[in-house]
Every structure is written in structure tokens, then in C-alpha cells.
Write a protein that holds these residues in place. Structure first.
Motif, PDB file in Angstrom:
ATOM      1  N   TYR A 142      10.012  52.400  49.886  1.00  0.00           N
ATOM      2  CA  TYR A 142       9.743  53.713  50.462  1.00  0.00           C
ATOM      3  C   TYR A 142       9.200  54.651  49.391  1.00  0.00           C
ATOM      4  N   PRO A 143       8.063  55.289  49.632  1.00  0.00           N
ATOM      5  CA  PRO A 143       7.582  56.300  48.687  1.00  0.00           C
ATOM      6  C   PRO A 143       8.599  57.430  48.576  1.00  0.00           C
ATOM      7  N   LEU A 144       8.782  57.919  47.375  1.00  0.00           N
ATOM      8  CA  LEU A 144       9.739  58.996  47.157  1.00  0.00           C
ATOM      9  C   LEU A 144       9.466  60.182  48.064  1.00  0.00           C
ATOM     10  N   ALA A 145       8.206  60.534  48.228  1.00  0.00           N
ATOM     11  CA  ALA A 145       7.853  61.707  49.038  1.00  0.00           C
ATOM     12  C   ALA A 145       8.335  61.573  50.469  1.00  0.00           C
ATOM     13  N   SER A 146       8.254  60.357  51.036  1.00  0.00           N
ATOM     14  CA  SER A 146       8.668  60.181  52.423  1.00  0.00           C
ATOM     15  C   SER A 146      10.174  60.339  52.563  1.00  0.00           C
ATOM     16  N   LEU A 147      10.928  59.922  51.554  1.00  0.00           N
ATOM     17  CA  LEU A 147      12.386  60.089  51.584  1.00  0.00           C
ATOM     18  C   LEU A 147      12.780  61.549  51.391  1.00  0.00           C
ATOM     19  N   LEU A 148      12.064  62.253  50.531  1.00  0.00           N
ATOM     20  CA  LEU A 148      12.364  63.664  50.294  1.00  0.00           C
ATOM     21  C   LEU A 148      12.106  64.513  51.539  1.00  0.00           C
ATOM     22  N   ASP A 149      11.224  64.058  52.409  1.00  0.00           N
ATOM     23  CA  ASP A 149      10.898  64.805  53.634  1.00  0.00           C
ATOM     24  C   ASP A 149      11.984  64.701  54.707  1.00  0.00           C
ATOM     25  N   LEU A 150      12.828  63.684  54.611  1.00  0.00           N
ATOM     26  CA  LEU A 150      13.722  63.376  55.729  1.00  0.00           C
ATOM     27  C   LEU A 150      14.729  64.475  56.062  1.00  0.00           C
ATOM     28  N   PRO A 151      15.393  65.110  55.082  1.00  0.00           N
ATOM     29  CA  PRO A 151      16.359  66.151  55.453  1.00  0.00           C
ATOM     30  C   PRO A 151      15.734  67.291  56.258  1.00  0.00           C
TER      31      PRO A 151
END
Length: 299
Positions: A142-151
Motif C-alpha cells: 500500500y502506498p503511504l499516501a493511500s493509508l494516510l488518507d483513510l482516517p
């Protein structure tokens, strides 16, 4: 049936001495008794709504059911309550032929509060359950950016929280054509209930394991939430707050990627970091601060 939210009058007092009265919207909280084959199994406090998914998700976490086909029938208890209305606070789950009834040792001897998903468990041995899915075989990255968007993506969908400010949320994100897509979101006064409602939905709609999925939760990452994710075959659990030490231990043993303090610009990966693709680094434009040692983590 009780509403998901209820209105109450509240007195509002301000530091300047002003006193006013107004209406306030509160999250509903009602007991739910889960019966299996007609016998009481557990009572939990929950926000009404998606009760069938909650019951089945809870039973999945207890090891009673492993698939939706294990459930022959599920309904509210027939009959009329003391107030003359149908009782929507009791759910009957009838297991399919050939599905073994739950071990009596699993029966909850006290009610489960909205803040504790394992309270009342009969023994220490019955707290920890083994997952049937090999999370190590799920090599999704998972790209970091996509995980950071989740919250934030979870937050904007929290309709009950917007009205009450008093519920937890759990969201299941699954791989889609445009990256991770929100497949199911549930809210509840209990964080474990919100996750059980998501798991129950997934069991009914998709089956297990949930390969490539990310379970994003609005609070902390406790042992019980890690266990529910592992049992559902979800490879990543992401929380906006801290994990517990036992949660990290279980995640590491199970091959789950556990993320904490996911708050928009950074996150902590406690184990399973190989699934997270870091952002492209850029040269530092400011010197490191002077000091006697490394700066303490802000989290």
C-alpha cells in the motif's frame, strides 16, 4: 425499535455566567441479547442498527461461525415486550445443520459493556483464538499516501458521529479500480461492536478472508480488534490512536500489519512494515536540531 439517536434537553453553562437550555442529540445505547439455537449466549450494549451483522460478526469472533452458510436463520425474538412493542433487543441465531453449537465455556457470564468486547469471557484460554487464514500469504503493498488518507475518508462518512459526537467507527477498505475503496462503514458506541458489524457484513456479502483489505478504526488498536481483524483475514489494521502492547504482540505473531497514530501526515507502523511503501524522500532543507540525543516521539 429504539432509534440510533435520541433527543434530550440539556442545560448549557458558560464561563461568562450565561445559562441556556437546548436540545441535544445523543447516540442510542441499548442492550442486545444474542441467542444461539434458542439459548442465551451473550448480552452486549450497542447502538441499535445492523443488529444481525453485529450478532454474526460477534459469533465469528467467538469461533461459533466461520461463514454465512453456518447460519440457517437469524431474526428478532418473536413476541411482545413489556411495553407492548416487539422486542428488538434479542436476536436469535439458528445454526445450520452440522454446525456444532458453541462450547458452554464460551458463554459470557456477565454482560459485555460498550467499552469491552471480551468482558465476561469464561476463561483466559478462551480469550485468544487462532485464525484460519494465513496473513503472511497476503503480500499486498500500500502506498503511504493511500493509508494516510483513510482516517479522513472514514471521518467524512460518520453521519452518526456528526450528529452526536459519541460513537466509534470502523471502515473496511478493499482494493478497487481506483485504489482502496470504502466497502463498509459502521458506527457504534462500542468500538468492538463497530468492527463486529463490519465483519458480519463482510461475512454475508463477500466471505473470508478479506485479502488486500484495510480495517480503519477511529480509536485505539486493542488486542480484541487485532484478533477480529486476524480472524477475518484482513492484513492491515490502522488506528488513529495507540495500540496496546498485547495488540502489537498478536499482530506480529499473526503476520498482520498494525498501524497506529494515523493522523493525516504521518503514521507509526508497529509491525508488518513491508506492506507499506514509503513516500519518496526529499533532501532536508533545515539542519537537524542540536541536542544531547534523539528527539522523543511526539506520539
Amino acid at each position: 425499535m429504539s432509534r440510533v439517536t435520541q433527543r434530550r434537553r440539556v442545560a448549557r453553562l458558560s464561563a461568562d455566567g450565561a445559562v441556556s437550555e437546548r436540545g441535544d442529540t445523543l447516540a442510542g445505547e441499548e442492550p442486545l441479547e444474542v441467542r444461539v439455537n434458542g439459548s442465551s449466549f451473550s448480552v452486549t450494549m450497542r447502538t441499535p442498527g445492523h443488529d444481525f451483522d453485529l450478532a454474526v460478526g460477534f459469533l465469528h469472533g467467538e469461533g461459533v461461525v466461520t461463514s454465512w452458510s453456518d447460519v440457517a436463520q437469524i431474526d428478532y425474538r418473536s413476541g411482545i415486550g413489556a411495553d407492548g412493542q416487539r422486542d428488538y433487543n434479542v436476536v436469535d441465531v439458528t445454526l445450520a445443520d452440522g454446525v456444532a453449537p458453541p462450547d458452554p465455556g464460551l458463554e459470557r457470564h456477565v454482560y459485555t459493556s460498550s467499552s469491552c468486547g471480551i468482558c465476561g469471557t469464561a476463561s483466559i484460554e478462551s480469550v485468544r483464538r487462532s485464525g484460519a487464514h494465513d496473513l503472511g500469504a497476503d503480500e499486498t503493498a500500500y502506498p503511504l499516501a493511500s493509508l494516510l488518507d483513510l482516517p479522513e475518508r472514514l471521518r467524512v462518512e460518520q453521519a452518526v458521529f456528526d450528529r452526536t459526537g459519541g460513537v466509534h467507527a470502523a471502515g473496511l477498505f478493499l482494493p478497487g479500480e481506483d485504489g482502496l475503496e470504502l466497502a463498509c462503514l459502521r458506527e457504534d458506541v462500542g468500538r468492538h461492536n463497530a468492527v463486529d458489524k463490519v465483519v458480519g457484513w463482510a461475512l454475508r456479502e463477500r466471505g473470508m478472508p478479506l485479502r488486500g483489505g484495510v480495517l480503519q478504526v477511529s480509536g485505539r488498536a486493542s488486542f480484541e480488534l487485532v484478533q477480529k481483524a486476524v480472524l477475518a483475514g484482513i492484513p492491515v489494521l490502522s488506528a488513529v490512536s495507540a495500540p496496546s502492547s498485547l495488540a502489537v504482540d498478536l499482530a506480529q505473531e499473526s503476520g498482520l500489519t498494525l498501524i497506529g497514530f494515523n493522523r493525516g501526515s504521518s503514521l507509526n507502523v508497529y509491525c508488518g512494515h513491508e506492506r507499506v511503501e514509503p513516500a519518496t524522500s526529499t533532501p532536508a532543507t533545515t539542519p537537524e536540531p542540536a541536542g544531547d540525543g534523539p528527539e522523543q516521539p511526539r506520539d
